[in-house]
Every structure is written in C-alpha cells, then in structure tokens.
Design a protein around this motif. Structure first.
Motif, PDB file in Angstrom:
ATOM      1  N   LEU A 169       0.997  -1.023   0.094  1.00 23.63           N
ATOM      2  CA  LEU A 169       0.103   0.017   0.027  1.00 23.63           C
ATOM      3  C   LEU A 169       1.091   1.191  -0.090  1.00 23.63           C
ATOM      4  CD1 LEU A 169      -2.488  -0.947   2.890  1.00 23.63           C
ATOM      5  CD2 LEU A 169      -2.935  -1.217   0.197  1.00 23.63           C
ATOM      6  N   LEU A 170       0.525   2.290  -0.741  1.00 23.11           N
ATOM      7  CA  LEU A 170       0.850   3.635  -0.635  1.00 23.11           C
ATOM      8  C   LEU A 170      -0.016   4.566  -0.382  1.00 23.11           C
ATOM      9  CD1 LEU A 170       3.504   5.593  -0.927  1.00 23.11           C
ATOM     10  CD2 LEU A 170       3.034   5.377  -3.383  1.00 23.11           C
ATOM     11  N   ARG A 171       0.046   5.223   0.726  1.00 26.91           N
ATOM     12  CA  ARG A 171      -1.050   6.094   1.065  1.00 26.91           C
ATOM     13  C   ARG A 171      -2.524   5.301   0.980  1.00 26.91           C
ATOM     14  NH1 ARG A 171       2.560   9.511  -1.436  1.00 26.91           N
ATOM     15  NH2 ARG A 171       1.485   9.292  -3.580  1.00 26.91           N
ATOM     16  N   GLU A 172      -2.694   4.205   1.448  1.00 27.48           N
ATOM     17  CA  GLU A 172      -3.796   3.598   1.820  1.00 27.48           C
ATOM     18  C   GLU A 172      -4.399   2.875   0.348  1.00 27.48           C
ATOM     19  OE1 GLU A 172      -4.827   2.271   4.727  1.00 27.48           O
ATOM     20  OE2 GLU A 172      -3.426   3.697   5.499  1.00 27.48           O
ATOM     21  N   VAL A 173      -3.418   2.960  -0.490  1.00 27.87           N
ATOM     22  CA  VAL A 173      -3.874   2.582  -2.015  1.00 27.87           C
ATOM     23  C   VAL A 173      -3.027   1.474  -2.391  1.00 27.87           C
ATOM     24  CG1 VAL A 173      -4.112   3.182  -4.343  1.00 27.87           C
ATOM     25  CG2 VAL A 173      -4.721   4.972  -2.592  1.00 27.87           C
ATOM     26  N   TYR A 183      12.263 -17.911  -1.618  1.00 27.03           N
ATOM     27  CA  TYR A 183      12.047 -17.300  -2.757  1.00 27.03           C
ATOM     28  C   TYR A 183      11.284 -15.869  -2.536  1.00 27.03           C
ATOM     29  CZ  TYR A 183       9.482 -15.901  -7.142  1.00 27.03           C
ATOM     30  OH  TYR A 183       9.021 -15.302  -8.260  1.00 27.03           O
ATOM     31  N   ASN A 184      11.342 -14.772  -3.198  1.00 31.88           N
ATOM     32  CA  ASN A 184      10.568 -13.470  -3.038  1.00 31.88           C
ATOM     33  C   ASN A 184      10.246 -12.956  -4.345  1.00 31.88           C
ATOM     34  OD1 ASN A 184      10.706 -10.363  -2.431  1.00 31.88           O
ATOM     35  ND2 ASN A 184       9.178 -11.292  -1.238  1.00 31.88           N
ATOM     36  N   ARG A 185       8.907 -12.647  -4.679  1.00 31.86           N
ATOM     37  CA  ARG A 185       8.790 -11.757  -5.880  1.00 31.86           C
ATOM     38  C   ARG A 185       7.983 -10.525  -5.303  1.00 31.86           C
ATOM     39  NH1 ARG A 185       5.126 -10.869  -9.787  1.00 31.86           N
ATOM     40  NH2 ARG A 185       5.965 -10.825 -12.048  1.00 31.86           N
ATOM     41  N   THR A 186       8.397  -9.370  -5.715  1.00 27.26           N
ATOM     42  CA  THR A 186       7.783  -8.207  -5.262  1.00 27.26           C
ATOM     43  C   THR A 186       7.556  -7.464  -6.725  1.00 27.26           C
ATOM     44  OG1 THR A 186       8.784  -8.041  -3.207  1.00 27.26           O
ATOM     45  CG2 THR A 186       7.922  -6.028  -3.893  1.00 27.26           C
ATOM     46  N   SER A 187       6.364  -7.058  -6.768  1.00 26.51           N
ATOM     47  CA  SER A 187       6.078  -6.189  -7.953  1.00 26.51           C
ATOM     48  C   SER A 187       5.275  -4.962  -7.391  1.00 26.51           C
ATOM     49  CB  SER A 187       5.313  -6.991  -9.204  1.00 26.51           C
ATOM     50  OG  SER A 187       4.248  -7.458  -8.462  1.00 26.51           O
ATOM     51  N   ALA A 188       5.370  -3.690  -8.236  1.00 24.32           N
ATOM     52  CA  ALA A 188       4.785  -2.578  -7.724  1.00 24.32           C
ATOM     53  C   ALA A 188       4.725  -1.594  -8.631  1.00 24.32           C
ATOM     54  CB  ALA A 188       5.194  -2.158  -6.077  1.00 24.32           C
ATOM     55  N   GLN A 189       3.556  -0.804  -8.790  1.00 25.86           N
ATOM     56  CA  GLN A 189       3.391   0.395  -9.575  1.00 25.86           C
ATOM     57  C   GLN A 189       3.723   1.759  -8.802  1.00 25.86           C
ATOM     58  OE1 GLN A 189      -0.201   0.115 -11.733  1.00 25.86           O
ATOM     59  NE2 GLN A 189       0.625  -1.356 -13.310  1.00 25.86           N
ATOM     60  N   LEU A 190       4.944   2.193  -9.145  1.00 21.40           N
ATOM     61  CA  LEU A 190       4.889   3.554  -8.378  1.00 21.40           C
ATOM     62  C   LEU A 190       5.030   4.782  -9.005  1.00 21.40           C
ATOM     63  CD1 LEU A 190       8.002   1.862  -6.165  1.00 21.40           C
ATOM     64  CD2 LEU A 190       5.601   2.204  -5.583  1.00 21.40           C
ATOM     65  N   SER A 191       4.850   5.954  -8.673  1.00 25.44           N
ATOM     66  CA  SER A 191       4.920   7.114  -9.112  1.00 25.44           C
ATOM     67  C   SER A 191       5.884   7.915  -9.243  1.00 25.44           C
ATOM     68  CB  SER A 191       3.532   8.294  -8.737  1.00 25.44           C
ATOM     69  OG  SER A 191       2.316   7.477  -9.383  1.00 25.44           O
ATOM     70  N   GLY A 244       7.394   5.287   2.992  1.00 25.79           N
ATOM     71  CA  GLY A 244       5.851   5.361   3.348  1.00 25.79           C
ATOM     72  C   GLY A 244       5.101   4.075   2.658  1.00 25.79           C
ATOM     73  N   VAL A 245       5.944   3.132   2.282  1.00 28.70           N
ATOM     74  CA  VAL A 245       5.321   1.999   1.586  1.00 28.70           C
ATOM     75  C   VAL A 245       4.797   0.945   2.757  1.00 28.70           C
ATOM     76  CG1 VAL A 245       5.538   0.122   0.129  1.00 28.70           C
ATOM     77  CG2 VAL A 245       6.350   2.087  -0.579  1.00 28.70           C
ATOM     78  N   VAL A 246       3.680   0.322   2.835  1.00 30.94           N
ATOM     79  CA  VAL A 246       3.226  -0.395   3.978  1.00 30.94           C
ATOM     80  C   VAL A 246       2.864  -1.722   3.384  1.00 30.94           C
ATOM     81  CG1 VAL A 246       1.624  -0.966   5.629  1.00 30.94           C
ATOM     82  CG2 VAL A 246       2.289   1.354   5.252  1.00 30.94           C
TER      83      VAL A 246
END
Length: 269
Positions: A55-59, A79-87, A240-242
């Motif tokens: 989550l970023l700012r609850e989104v 194993y870890n896979r992390t994917s995110a869309q960041l501005s 600020g990422v949760v």
C-alpha cells in the motif's frame, strides 16, 4: 508405610514440575540468541507461502510473495517476488524484484540469484558463498563484472521490500543485526534490529497482540509487526510504503508454480 509413599508422590511431583519448568518456563526466562538461519531451521520445516499487499497512502500498488521450499537433500530455497507500480516524477512505473536464496543442509546461506527490473534500470546478480565472502557475477545493462562482498555466515539476508522471515521467540529489548541487500549499489548494508515492545494492531478485522521491531537502516526507520507465533503481519518501510499480510489457506498452486520456477537454479547435493 505412609511416609515413604508420600515421599514417592512428592518426588514424582517435583520431577514432573521440573520437566515442565525446563520445557515451558525456562525458555521464556532466558533471552533467545539472535535470529539466524541455523535457529530458524533447527527443526525440519514444511513448505510455506506468504502473500502481502503493498500500500502507498492506503492505495494498493502491488504485491509481495514469499515462499519457503524444502528440498530432498535437506537444503531450502527461500524465494521472494515483489512487484509494484510507483509514481516517479508524475509517471507511473512498474518495478519488479525477484530473489532466490539457497540455504544449505548446514543451515547457512550458500547461494543467491537476484533480478531487479524498472524502466530506467535492470540489474541481475548471481552469487555463491565461499568462505567469508559472497562471490557475485553482476549484469548491469550490457556490462557484466565480478564482485566479492564480505558475508558473516549465518546472518539473515533481506532486501528493502522483501518480508522479514525467520523471526520467532522474541524478547523485549533484544537486539541483533541483519544484512540488507541493496540492488542499486549491489552491496550488503548492515541494519540494526531491536524489539521495542508489544502492542495490539488491527489485522483481518481483529485486534491482535504483536511484537514491534524497529529496523535502523541508512539512518531511516522500518517498523515490523510479528505475532506471538512468529507470523509476520505488517511492515512499514522508510519510503511510506506499507506491506500487510493477506491471510489465506496454504496456496498449493502458488507453491507449485514457484517450485517450478526455481527448480533448475541449483542442483541438489
């Protein structure tokens, strides 16, 4: 006759309470050693799967999944896979990081493979622990080079966004250090971890007790909440990422998919 019989009963009671004290009470009175792969894998572990919402700012902006895969030779793959869309500068970019590490049958980090992809940067690394060093082959764009990083055997390794694992039986005030792998600098950076206390947090609609851990990394604070059984519930990063754990049944389909992905990375011993 009654007096000897009473002594037998008292002796039996003392023996039973002594065993109970040794097994149930004494471990809670003695501060545990710092978390390590050797402690985490002291007993044979079954396959595990953790999925966390980012989550970023609850989104919701992405997911992070972690799997523990036992192998027939007594080793494990984590194993870890992390994917995110960041501005970034008003542009939405997709970031993908994948990491696989091999824990050998002696419960030490043996090898790792790491990839990081974004529109502006792609980095890949493969490494093996030899003695007190992690020997790496790194591909950055079209360039490939070798590097060697000092690595104290047994220390836990994580990356900025990968969930913390292998933590259980915590103790107020307990402190230790971990190695955080920085994909941009391709280096290990030491972080200090401290158990600051226990509090109740809202998780899955209920208030549950959880240990609170502070991670001091690059003069920034990361906070982690772990329940009394050692289950990771929540992470708040320095950006600020949760990350919040999503409760689910054991996901056999996800475990099978991940096992197929990592099966050929390292041959069994």
């Amino acid at each position: 006759m009654k007096k000897p019989f009473s002594f037998v009963i008292i002796g039996f009671w003392i023996a039973v309470m002594g065993i109970y004290f040794k097994q149930k009470v004494l471990p809670d009175l003695i501060p545990p050693p710092p978390p390590s792969y050797k402690a985490y894998f002291a007993q044979r572990r079954q396959s595990e799967y953790i999925r966390m919402k980012i989550l970023l700012r609850e989104v919701s902006v992405g997911t992070s999944e972690t799997a523990l895969l036992p192998r027939e030779d007594g080793s494990y793959v984590l194993y870890n896979r992390t994917s995110a869309q960041l501005s970034i500068l008003r542009h939405r970019v997709e970031v993908l990081a994948e990491a696989s590490i091999l824990i050998d049958a002696k419960r030490s980090l043996k090898a790792l493979k790491f990839t990081f992809h974004s529109p502006v940067l792609t980095v890949e690394a493969e490494g093996e622990v030899l003695g007190d060093e992690l020997r790496l082959n790194i591909t950055h764009g079209t360039e490939t080079f070798a590097s060697a990083l000092p690595y104290p055997r047994g220390e836990l390794v994580m990356s900025d966004l990968s969930p913390l694992v292998g933590i259980s039986r915590l103790w107020p005030g307990q402190e230790w250090q971990i190695q955080i792998f920085n994909p941009l600098a391709m280096s290990f950076e030491r972080a200090k971890v401290k158990v600051v206390g226990k509090e109740e947090i809202l998780w899955q609609g209920e208030m549950v007790p959880a240990w609170v851990l502070d991670i001091n990394y690059q003069n920034q604070r990361l906070s982690v909440w772990i329940d009394e059984d050692g289950k990771l519930l929540r992470e708040e990063t320095a950006y600020g990422v949760v990350l919040v754990r999503e409760e689910s049944e054991k996901d056999e389909a996800a475990l099978a998919r991940i096992r197929e992905e990592v099966e050929g990375l390292w041959p069994s011993e």
